[in-house]
Enzyme design. Structure first.
Site, short mmCIF file in Angstrom:
data_model
loop_
_atom_site.label_atom_id
_atom_site.label_comp_id
_atom_site.label_asym_id
_atom_site.label_seq_id
_atom_site.Cartn_x
_atom_site.Cartn_y
_atom_site.Cartn_z
N TYR A 51 0.85 -1.20 0.00
CA TYR A 51 0.00 0.00 0.00
C TYR A 51 0.88 1.25 0.00
O TYR A 51 0.66 2.20 -0.76
CB TYR A 51 -0.89 -0.06 1.24
CG TYR A 51 -1.60 1.19 1.67
CD1 TYR A 51 -2.83 1.53 1.11
CD2 TYR A 51 -1.08 2.01 2.68
CE1 TYR A 51 -3.52 2.67 1.53
CE2 TYR A 51 -1.76 3.14 3.12
CZ TYR A 51 -2.98 3.47 2.54
OH TYR A 51 -3.66 4.59 2.97
N LYS A 91 1.20 4.23 -2.70
CA LYS A 91 0.94 5.65 -2.40
C LYS A 91 2.17 6.50 -2.76
O LYS A 91 2.02 7.62 -3.25
CB LYS A 91 0.58 5.82 -0.92
CG LYS A 91 -0.76 5.18 -0.51
CD LYS A 91 -1.96 5.87 -1.13
CE LYS A 91 -3.26 5.48 -0.43
NZ LYS A 91 -4.46 6.07 -1.09
N1 LIG Z 1 -8.23 6.64 7.39
C1 LIG Z 1 -6.91 6.85 7.43
O1 LIG Z 1 -6.29 6.80 8.51
C2 LIG Z 1 -6.17 7.18 6.16
C3 LIG Z 1 -4.84 7.60 6.28
C4 LIG Z 1 -4.11 7.89 5.14
C5 LIG Z 1 -4.71 7.79 3.89
N2 LIG Z 1 -6.01 7.38 3.79
C6 LIG Z 1 -6.58 7.27 2.44
O2 LIG Z 1 -7.79 8.01 2.38
C7 LIG Z 1 -8.64 7.41 1.40
C8 LIG Z 1 -10.02 7.16 2.01
O3 LIG Z 1 -9.87 6.25 3.08
P1 LIG Z 1 -10.93 6.10 4.26
O4 LIG Z 1 -10.16 6.03 5.51
O5 LIG Z 1 -12.04 7.10 4.12
O6 LIG Z 1 -11.43 4.62 3.96
P2 LIG Z 1 -12.88 4.02 3.88
O7 LIG Z 1 -12.69 2.55 3.94
O8 LIG Z 1 -13.81 4.68 4.85
O9 LIG Z 1 -13.33 4.44 2.41
C9 LIG Z 1 -12.76 3.89 1.25
C10 LIG Z 1 -13.88 3.78 0.23
O10 LIG Z 1 -13.30 3.28 -1.00
C11 LIG Z 1 -14.20 2.31 -1.53
N3 LIG Z 1 -13.50 1.39 -2.40
C12 LIG Z 1 -12.64 0.40 -2.03
N4 LIG Z 1 -12.25 -0.28 -3.11
C13 LIG Z 1 -12.85 0.28 -4.19
C14 LIG Z 1 -12.85 0.00 -5.58
N5 LIG Z 1 -12.14 -1.01 -6.08
N6 LIG Z 1 -13.59 0.78 -6.39
C15 LIG Z 1 -14.33 1.81 -5.88
N7 LIG Z 1 -14.38 2.12 -4.58
C16 LIG Z 1 -13.65 1.36 -3.75
C17 LIG Z 1 -14.79 1.60 -0.31
O11 LIG Z 1 -16.00 0.94 -0.61
C18 LIG Z 1 -14.96 2.76 0.66
O12 LIG Z 1 -16.25 3.35 0.56
C19 LIG Z 1 -7.92 6.13 0.94
O13 LIG Z 1 -7.24 6.38 -0.27
C20 LIG Z 1 -6.94 5.86 2.05
O14 LIG Z 1 -5.81 5.14 1.60
C21 LIG Z 1 -6.75 7.08 4.90
#
Ligand SMILES: NC(=O)c1ccc[n+]([C@@H]2O[C@H](COP(=O)([O-])OP(=O)(O)OC[C@H]3O[C@@H](n4cnc5c(N)ncnc54)[C@H](O)[C@@H]3O)[C@@H](O)[C@H]2O)c1
Length: 266
Positions: free
Chosen positions: A153, A157
């Site tokens: 991952y 990124k």
């Molecule tokens: N939450 C954290 O701590 C954090 C930290 C750093 C980066 N991020 C990044 O932020 C972004 C959002 O993460 P989040 O925490 O809101 O996660 P989340 O799991 O709440 O949301 C992710 C969404 O992406 C959708 N998804 C997954 N695979 C998919 C696919 N193949 N096609 C279409 N949709 C798809 C899921 O159904 C979900 O609704 C991500 O890119 C994640 O890597 C999150």
């Protein structure tokens, strides 16, 4: 009342997730939002909430790792109006460590967190260029800046941070800007299993942050809205951490390196 059809279109992937919904809600002020997610049921709930709050959100069920789904999504977005923004937010990690990684989890992490973002851009490239003021914002992670586990991952990124710069360099001549936003630890559904395994996981995480507040989904959305706005018209090719200082360094390490009590009590 605002004429929704005159608004430009923003495509937000992963829009049913916590950060994605917050981004869609912020962008709905200036854009018609094409809300994209693989999870149809969760997407319908999110789009309905957005529309009840005054947005003009169009829900498109789509697996961003599938080329046919992406073509269908792009067609819907084009029919919705002039697309001038793409927010690549869908993401998540499978492998926890290099030891636990398999060829399959490696492929999944790279496909979702790197390839899908570039493929989303490719299906919307013509529209974004035609707008003469297109913006691409890639939601990356502090894991793309430092090493905190989830190696595939994180590599994806880090690759997306590079791809953001590549977009900025190649498409600036068409008025397109490309930037990345790197969240730190945000309490979202993505943490559900880890929080169940360790209810103190967020307190433990917070102890590593210099600024003692974890970012919330709307903090990420606010950064996206800023990068999309005219106030950021000369900002392109950057990665903006929204991480309460995590990527800046470690107070505990500063204490060890300096032996100064000025870093105590952090
Ligand atoms: N939450 C954290 O701590 C954090 C930290 C750093 C980066 N991020 C990044 O932020 C972004 C959002 O993460 P989040 O925490 O809101 O996660 P989340 O799991 O709440 O949301 C992710 C969404 O992406 C959708 N998804 C997954 N695979 C998919 C696919 N193949 N096609 C279409 N949709 C798809 C899921 O159904 C979900 O609704 C991500 O890119 C994640 O890597 C999150």
């Amino acid at each position: 009342m605002t004429d929704q059809s005159s608004k430009p279109v923003a495509v937000v992937t992963g829009a049913a997730g916590d950060i994605g919904t917050a981004i869609a809600a912020r962008l709905a002020v200036t854009h018609r939002v094409v809300a994209v997610d693989i999870d149809d049921a969760a997407l319908k709930v999110a789009a309905s909430k957005l529309n009840c709050a005054g947005a003009d959100a169009i829900a498109v069920q789509c697996d961003v790792t599938k080329p046919d789904d992406l073509s269908r999504m792009a067609e819907t977005a084009r029919q919705a109006g002039g697309v001038n923004a793409l927010i690549n937010n869908a993401g998540g990690g499978a492998a926890l460590s290099l030891h636990s990684m398999t060829a399959d989890t490696l492929s999944r992490d790279l496909a979702l967190n790197l390839e899908a973002a570039l493929n989303c851009f490719k299906v919307l490239e013509t529209a974004l260029v035609a707008s003469r003021a297109g913006t691409v914002i890639n939601i990356v992670s502090v894991n793309g800046l430092g090493t905190f586990g989830h190696p595939a991952y994180s590599a994806a990124k880090a690759g997306l941070i590079h791809a953001t710069r590549a977009l900025a360099i190649e498409y600036g001549r068409y008025g397109l800007r490309a930037n990345a936003v790197a969240p730190g630890t945000v309490k979202t559904q993505a943490w559900k299993a880890r929080q169940e395994a360790n209810p103190a996981v967020f307190d433990e995480a917070l102890s590593w942050y210099p600024f003692k507040t974890l970012p919330e989904p709307d903090d990420i959305a606010a950064a996206v809205a800023f990068l999309l706005s005219p106030a950021a018209r000369c900002i392109t090719g950057i990665c903006l951490p929204v991480d309460s200082g995590l990527s800046a360094g470690s107070p505990a390490l500063a204490r060890t390196f300096t032996q100064s009590p000025d870093f105590d009590g952090q």
